[in-house]
Motif scaffolding. Structure first.
Motif, PDB file in Angstrom:
ATOM      1  N   ASP A   1       0.835  -1.207   0.000  1.00  0.00           N
ATOM      2  CA  ASP A   1       0.000   0.000   0.000  1.00  0.00           C
ATOM      3  C   ASP A   1       0.869   1.256   0.000  1.00  0.00           C
TER       4      ASP A   1
ATOM      5  N   SER B   1       2.217  -3.173  -7.407  1.00  0.00           N
ATOM      6  CA  SER B   1       1.903  -1.901  -6.744  1.00  0.00           C
ATOM      7  C   SER B   1       2.713  -0.740  -7.296  1.00  0.00           C
TER       8      SER B   1
ATOM      9  N   TYR C   1       2.267   1.693  -3.508  1.00  0.00           N
ATOM     10  CA  TYR C   1       1.230   2.210  -4.416  1.00  0.00           C
ATOM     11  C   TYR C   1       0.977   3.694  -4.158  1.00  0.00           C
TER      12      TYR C   1
END
Length: 493
Positions: free
Chosen positions: A161, A196, A164
């Motif tokens: 995450d 990502s 990304y």
């Protein structure tokens, strides 16, 4: 020594390695080495090697750059390096931003400058977003590259995450500094990170046999390193950089073998970035004289261990490529990252690999003549549209005369590669260049014994902290990461 060549003698500001007081230091030539010597009124004299080869020092220092201050820098009150933030005296923007996403680590290496361990001390993803925004808001040029480090960053479950998020914020290069142990055991994480937006993996890699790992890391990690590389290949990663920490008497005998190893895996390994050991964090300070290794030492090792396939003359300091940034900026009208680092901070070259041979780019390209030509063309550019067209015409005409066609490898269209970079200036052109060559770099980070504040002011690798500050790499790891006198952390979470 040639009697006509003056001895090296400079005075710079440094630090007492005990009390951190700013003191004067003398950089001087002793035989064929360059030394640094300083005196603290309270703690006495300190002397260490600065560079092991005076001739290479002179050549590299000829590429000295005055630097460029960034906007939004903080005011000074206590002076360098206590005002790091970046302060108004800093002379380089951020080329690479680093964020320690955790202090946890699954190893306990005695030479770790981060002094990482089991304590869970890590910023929230919201804080990480704010730190990245500080980097992207930098003026005149937003930071183009981010590296997630630690500790061991793969110990965070939300690392994909974070990657990304960096991609959505516009970073052109997203890097991960890792020991590779988790990547070796989790192919799924390799896939997730690549999907990502991860660009490059900086893989800790200390040798091609078990012995260096046993000495440096306490356990043989070579099988895990090889498995991590294979997992990344299967995941579609096309850019891994091997990062060996070189320690004299431990793994310096494998520098050439590490480069050969990389040259046989060009489909995934795009570079080797040697890091001579820095005496910060967990390392016995008494061993520094025996284990100190500098950039010229690494160049000599590569020359000897590759039987002169790669030589010290093939390497240039970081600011050598500054004219390329100015050229692309002149052509596009868009401010570009400029390599303003101190000439003694790093060295690099590109190697073309063919038929089991490693051929430095300097064998078939007059890099010095080319850079000087580019510098002159940019200096003559008047900013007009006609001037821009003329400059492109000059490039098309001039570039071929710096290429030795008889020496260029048969399957390499070097002229096209260089023209694409110089004229297009696009990331795709640079990627195409990097896919065909192996980059060999050396970054020698400072510690409290060889600290030169003149170098520190030109550092282009900066840690981003949750409190909004940006701190140069060597300052952070020697001073601000943890107060060596009392264990107090300066990096407030």
């Amino acid at each position: 020594m040639n009697g006509k060549t003056p001895l090296i003698a400079r005075t710079v500001s440094s630090l007492c390695p005990v009390c951190l007081e700013v003191i004067s230091a003398r950089i001087f030539q002793e035989d064929e080495a360059v030394m640094i010597e300083k005196h603290c009124e309270e703690h006495g004299d300190f002397k260490d090697i600065y560079w092991s080869d005076a001739a290479i020092y002179r050549r590299f220092m000829s590429y000295w750059s005055d630097g460029l201050r960034i906007n939004k820098s903080s005011k000074t009150s206590h002076g360098c390096p206590l005002d790091c933030g970046l302060c108004e005296n800093h002379k380089s923007g951020t080329l690479l931003g680093i964020i320690d996403v955790t202090s946890r680590c699954n190893l306990s290496c005695p030479i770790c400058f981060a002094d990482a361990g089991n304590d869970k001390n890590e910023p929230t993803i919201g804080q990480i977003a704010s730190m990245m925004q500080v980097l992207r808001d930098q003026i005149p040029v937003p930071c183009p590259a981010i590296q997630f480090s630690g500790g061991e960053p793969t110990m965070r479950v939300d690392l994909p995450d974070i990657v990304y998020l960096a991609k959505t914020m516009g970073f052109a290069q997203i890097l991960l500094a890792t020991n590779g142990l988790v990547l070796a055991s989790r192919p799924d994480l390799c896939h997730e990170l690549i999907q990502s937006g991860l660009s490059t993996v900086y893989l800790q890699f200390d040798g091609v046999t078990p012995e260096p790992y046993e000495a440096i890391r306490g356990v043989n990690l070579l099988p895990q390193k090889l498995r991590a590389i294979e997992n990344l290949r299967q995941a579609g990663n096309l850019s891994t950089v091997l990062v060996p920490t070189l320690v004299k008497g431990t793994n310096d005998g494998q520098a050439g073998d590490i480069v050969r190893f990389a040259s046989k895996k060009l489909d995934i390994i795009k570079g080797v970035n040697f890091q001579p050991v820095s005496f910060a964090g967990r390392i016995d300070q008494e061993e520094r004289t025996a284990k100190r290794i500098t950039i010229p030492d690494v160049l000599a090792l590569l020359e000897d261990q590759t039987n002169n396939e790669i030589t010290r003359d093939d390497f240039y300091p970081i600011p050598f490529v500054k004219p390329i940034s100015h050229l692309i900026e002149a052509e596009t009208g868009i401010s570009q990252p400029v390599f303003m680092a101190h000439p003694c901070c790093g060295a690099g070259t590109y190697i073309y690999c063919q038929g089991g041979h490693m051929i430095p780019i300097t064998r078939f390209l007059d890099v010095e003549g080319l850079m000087e030509n580019v510098r002159q063309r940019v200096a003559d550019f008047d900013g007009s549209r006609l001037g821009r067209l003329k400059m492109k015409g000059w490039i098309l005409k001039d570039v071929p005369r710096f290429i030795d066609g008889a020496m260029v490898p048969d399957n390499l269209n070097l002229k096209k590669l260089i023209l694409n970079v110089f004229i297009e200036g696009a990331r795709e052109a640079l990627i195409d260049f990097h896919t065909r060559f192996l980059f060999i770099g050396i970054m020698h980070f400072q510690d409290l014994y060889n600290m030169d504040l003149e170098r520190l002011e030109r550092c282009a690798i900066h840690y981003a902290l949750p409190d909004g500050r940006l701190i140069p790499f060597c300052s952070y790891n020697s001073i601000h990461r943890c107060d060596p006198l009392g264990g107090k952390s300066f990096a407030k979470m």
